[in-house]
Design an enzyme around this catalytic site. Sequence first.
Site, PDB file in Angstrom:
ATOM      1  N   LYS A 181       0.841  -1.209   0.000  1.00 55.38           N
ATOM      2  CA  LYS A 181       0.000   0.000   0.000  1.00 55.38           C
ATOM      3  C   LYS A 181       0.868   1.248   0.000  1.00 55.38           C
ATOM      4  CE  LYS A 181      -1.655   1.526   4.075  1.00 55.38           C
ATOM      5  NZ  LYS A 181      -1.364   2.927   4.448  1.00 55.38           N
ATOM      6  N   ASN A 182       1.904   1.258   0.844  1.00 56.57           N
ATOM      7  CA  ASN A 182       2.695   2.482   1.005  1.00 56.57           C
ATOM      8  C   ASN A 182       3.708   2.690  -0.103  1.00 56.57           C
ATOM      9  OD1 ASN A 182       1.161   3.021   3.201  1.00 56.57           O
ATOM     10  ND2 ASN A 182       2.710   2.503   4.714  1.00 56.57           N
ATOM     11  N   ARG A 184      -4.955  10.651   4.171  1.00 49.21           N
ATOM     12  CA  ARG A 184      -3.887  11.636   4.293  1.00 49.21           C
ATOM     13  C   ARG A 184      -2.877  11.552   3.171  1.00 49.21           C
ATOM     14  NH1 ARG A 184      -2.533  13.507   8.378  1.00 49.21           N
ATOM     15  NH2 ARG A 184      -0.392  13.499   7.671  1.00 49.21           N
ATOM     16  N   CYS A 190      -4.803  12.580  12.842  1.00 45.82           N
ATOM     17  CA  CYS A 190      -5.537  11.306  12.796  1.00 45.82           C
ATOM     18  C   CYS A 190      -5.341  10.653  14.162  1.00 45.82           C
ATOM     19  CB  CYS A 190      -5.020  10.420  11.665  1.00 45.82           C
ATOM     20  SG  CYS A 190      -3.429   9.680  12.022  1.00 45.82           S
ATOM     21  N   ARG A 222       0.498  14.658  12.913  1.00 44.86           N
ATOM     22  CA  ARG A 222       0.952  14.373  11.550  1.00 44.86           C
ATOM     23  C   ARG A 222       0.930  15.617  10.660  1.00 44.86           C
ATOM     24  NH1 ARG A 222      -1.251   8.712   9.598  1.00 44.86           N
ATOM     25  NH2 ARG A 222       0.644   8.812   8.346  1.00 44.86           N
ATOM     26  N   ASP A 239       4.953   0.742  12.039  1.00 47.46           N
ATOM     27  CA  ASP A 239       3.727   0.084  11.546  1.00 47.46           C
ATOM     28  C   ASP A 239       3.619  -1.357  12.000  1.00 47.46           C
ATOM     29  OD1 ASP A 239       3.636   1.787   8.313  1.00 47.46           O
ATOM     30  OD2 ASP A 239       3.168   2.439  10.342  1.00 47.46           O
ATOM     31  N   VAL A 260       8.144   7.191  16.925  1.00 49.47           N
ATOM     32  CA  VAL A 260       7.830   7.877  15.662  1.00 49.47           C
ATOM     33  C   VAL A 260       6.569   8.726  15.785  1.00 49.47           C
ATOM     34  CG1 VAL A 260       7.268   7.557  13.223  1.00 49.47           C
ATOM     35  CG2 VAL A 260       9.012   6.119  14.307  1.00 49.47           C
ATOM     36  N   ARG A 287      -8.401  -0.407   5.222  1.00 50.99           N
ATOM     37  CA  ARG A 287      -7.586   0.630   4.566  1.00 50.99           C
ATOM     38  C   ARG A 287      -6.210   0.089   4.202  1.00 50.99           C
ATOM     39  NH1 ARG A 287      -7.431   6.272   7.321  1.00 50.99           N
ATOM     40  NH2 ARG A 287      -6.121   6.423   5.485  1.00 50.99           N
TER      41      ARG A 287
HETATM   42  C1  EPZ Z   1       4.232   7.085   6.256  1.00 52.77           C
HETATM   43  O1  EPZ Z   1       3.418   8.097   6.819  1.00 52.77           O
HETATM   44  C2  EPZ Z   1       3.342   5.857   6.143  1.00 52.77           C
HETATM   45  N1  EPZ Z   1       2.220   6.141   5.237  1.00 52.77           N
HETATM   46  C3  EPZ Z   1       2.830   5.471   7.529  1.00 52.77           C
HETATM   47  O2  EPZ Z   1       2.071   4.276   7.389  1.00 52.77           O
HETATM   48  C4  EPZ Z   1       4.032   5.195   8.429  1.00 52.77           C
HETATM   49  O3  EPZ Z   1       3.579   4.897   9.732  1.00 52.77           O
HETATM   50  C5  EPZ Z   1       4.947   6.416   8.460  1.00 52.77           C
HETATM   51  O4  EPZ Z   1       5.332   6.774   7.116  1.00 52.77           O
HETATM   52  C6  EPZ Z   1       6.217   6.172   9.275  1.00 52.77           C
HETATM   53  O5  EPZ Z   1       6.905   5.074   8.740  1.00 52.77           O
HETATM   54  C7  EPZ Z   1       2.447   6.121   3.904  1.00 52.77           C
HETATM   55  O6  EPZ Z   1       3.550   5.891   3.439  1.00 52.77           O
HETATM   56  C8  EPZ Z   1       1.248   6.400   3.030  1.00 52.77           C
HETATM   57  P1  EPZ Z   1       6.160  10.501   8.369  1.00 52.77           P
HETATM   58  P2  EPZ Z   1       3.966   9.619   6.854  1.00 52.77           P
HETATM   59  O7  EPZ Z   1       5.982  11.759   7.597  1.00 52.77           O
HETATM   60  O8  EPZ Z   1       4.831   9.870   5.680  1.00 52.77           O
HETATM   61  C9  EPZ Z   1       6.383  13.809  11.723  1.00 52.77           C
HETATM   62  C10 EPZ Z   1       0.314   2.801   7.826  1.00 52.77           C
HETATM   63  O9  EPZ Z   1      -0.044   2.270   8.884  1.00 52.77           O
HETATM   64  N2  EPZ Z   1       6.295  14.777  10.620  1.00 52.77           N
HETATM   65  O10 EPZ Z   1       7.369   9.663   8.101  1.00 52.77           O
HETATM   66  O11 EPZ Z   1       2.798  10.502   7.082  1.00 52.77           O
HETATM   67  C11 EPZ Z   1       5.099  13.016  11.901  1.00 52.77           C
HETATM   68  O12 EPZ Z   1       4.179  13.726  12.699  1.00 52.77           O
HETATM   69  C12 EPZ Z   1       0.689   4.260   7.814  1.00 52.77           C
HETATM   70  O13 EPZ Z   1       0.417   2.217   6.717  1.00 52.77           O
HETATM   71  C13 EPZ Z   1       6.393  16.134  10.892  1.00 52.77           C
HETATM   72  O14 EPZ Z   1       6.523  16.548  12.036  1.00 52.77           O
HETATM   73  O15 EPZ Z   1       4.866   9.585   8.156  1.00 52.77           O
HETATM   74  C14 EPZ Z   1       5.587  11.738  12.553  1.00 52.77           C
HETATM   75  O16 EPZ Z   1       5.689  11.956  13.950  1.00 52.77           O
HETATM   76  C15 EPZ Z   1       0.450   4.925   9.160  1.00 52.77           C
HETATM   77  N3  EPZ Z   1       6.310  17.021   9.864  1.00 52.77           N
HETATM   78  C16 EPZ Z   1       6.982  11.535  11.956  1.00 52.77           C
HETATM   79  O17 EPZ Z   1       7.360  12.805  11.402  1.00 52.77           O
HETATM   80  C17 EPZ Z   1       6.165  16.614   8.555  1.00 52.77           C
HETATM   81  O18 EPZ Z   1       6.126  17.479   7.645  1.00 52.77           O
HETATM   82  C18 EPZ Z   1       7.039  10.498  10.836  1.00 52.77           C
HETATM   83  O19 EPZ Z   1       6.027  10.846   9.918  1.00 52.77           O
HETATM   84  C19 EPZ Z   1       6.079  15.228   8.296  1.00 52.77           C
HETATM   85  C20 EPZ Z   1       6.152  14.333   9.334  1.00 52.77           C
END
Ligand code: EPZ
Length: 418
Positions: free
Chosen positions: A22-23, A92, A116, A121, A305, A327, A397
Amino acid sequence: MDALVIEGGRPLRGSVQIGAAKNAVLPLMAAALLAGGESHLRRIPKLADVRTLGLLLEHLGARVRPDNGGLLIDAAAVDGREAPYELVKTMRASVLVLGPLVARFGRARVSLPGGCAIGARPINLHLKGLEAMGAEVVLEHGYVDVRALRLRGARIVLDIPTVTGTENLMMAAALADGTTVIENAAREPEVEDLAACLIAMGARIRGAGSAVLEIDGVDALIPFDHTPIPDRIEAGTLMAAAALCDGDITLVGARLDHLDAFVVKLREAGAEVTDLGGQRVRVVSGQRRCGVDLRTSPHPGFPTDMQAQFMALMCKGTGTSVITEKVFENRFMHVSELSRMGADITVEGASAMVRGVAQLSGARVMATDLRASAALVLAGLAAEGATTVSRVYHLDRGYEALEVKLGALGAQIERIKE
Ligand code: EPZ
């Protein structure tokens, strides 16, 4: 709403096919916007999130058609620039259209995704990176409006190795004027898969899979024909199920090299994991041990995850495990529901202390987010008696017919309408 009813205590035996990730598929679908023609994703999972992103691409003017288990996306006629709240609020990852739209058309207006269940996020790092590349970013009325006559190469240092942030900026940089360097980039396999696809489209990218990406912008990209990588989180979830339920299963189409940190911990918990070659992996539950400590971190660390699913594994047995979520700020929503099944878990800040118990007992529980749902299904498979997991739209999802795959392995699990 659908629910899953599980009669626990059945051993898991047999082989199971792992679907496309998915990701990986979500950013790849967004990447199709970068080319003025028809791209082909050869495999996609039948998931709600994939359908939602398909609707968004159509809203933008792309033509999206199923094709023999895959997807054809023709972005030649894309004329929209806006990702509306109605679509973004349900998924998202819609924010992934931001980079491609600004890169190819000079403008994008995307509803801010909002928080969420697992955390706030924000997307501030996505936006700071686009500003560094010369874009004008305006936040108003819950939308972010991004404009740039043409993005220019820049050096971007990410505070956090954000996965979709790295993907958005890599896609934007692919069509920028000049070279972009992204430091502290995400190293997830899904980022590497997107880079490989962009390179096949004509992008010039170096360092994919490392913390430093270099992208030399080009003037145009061609459509892609790409097979996404398998879903390492689906694979990990099924491996944890086998370890928890006296299992002996073989995963077909799994990449063990995408799950190193998770497999280390699964083996510490007593499971036998064998790479049979040809993307086939055998998992036997072995002499289970609890008391395995872990901390989640960006790849190649233990994947956040998989945190909820591993916690479910630690609930049944002897010993005490300390699980620390580094994370996301609120990814312990499964704890209260697991406790209703007899688990002994104490949360202290970012850490959860899990004391193994001899038996879990079936109960009515409620899913709150995607991976928490998976953890509740796993606990139900191991519990004594019946478990009903409600609100399984969360599960749908990220997992294609998980109950069908588990049922084929011997679990007694069925989907009902509540
Ligand atoms: C991706 O989400 C995945 N989703 C998530 O999978 C996964 O949990 C996550 O990466 C971490 O591995 C997809 O790829 C579609 P991040 P993403 O930006 O990109 C902070 C699942 O279960 N952050 O790496 O949204 C954020 O708040 C889903 O399949 C900022 O502060 O995650 C978090 O604490 C859930 N500012 C951390 O970084 C930003 O601009 C990591 O978030 C971006 C992120």
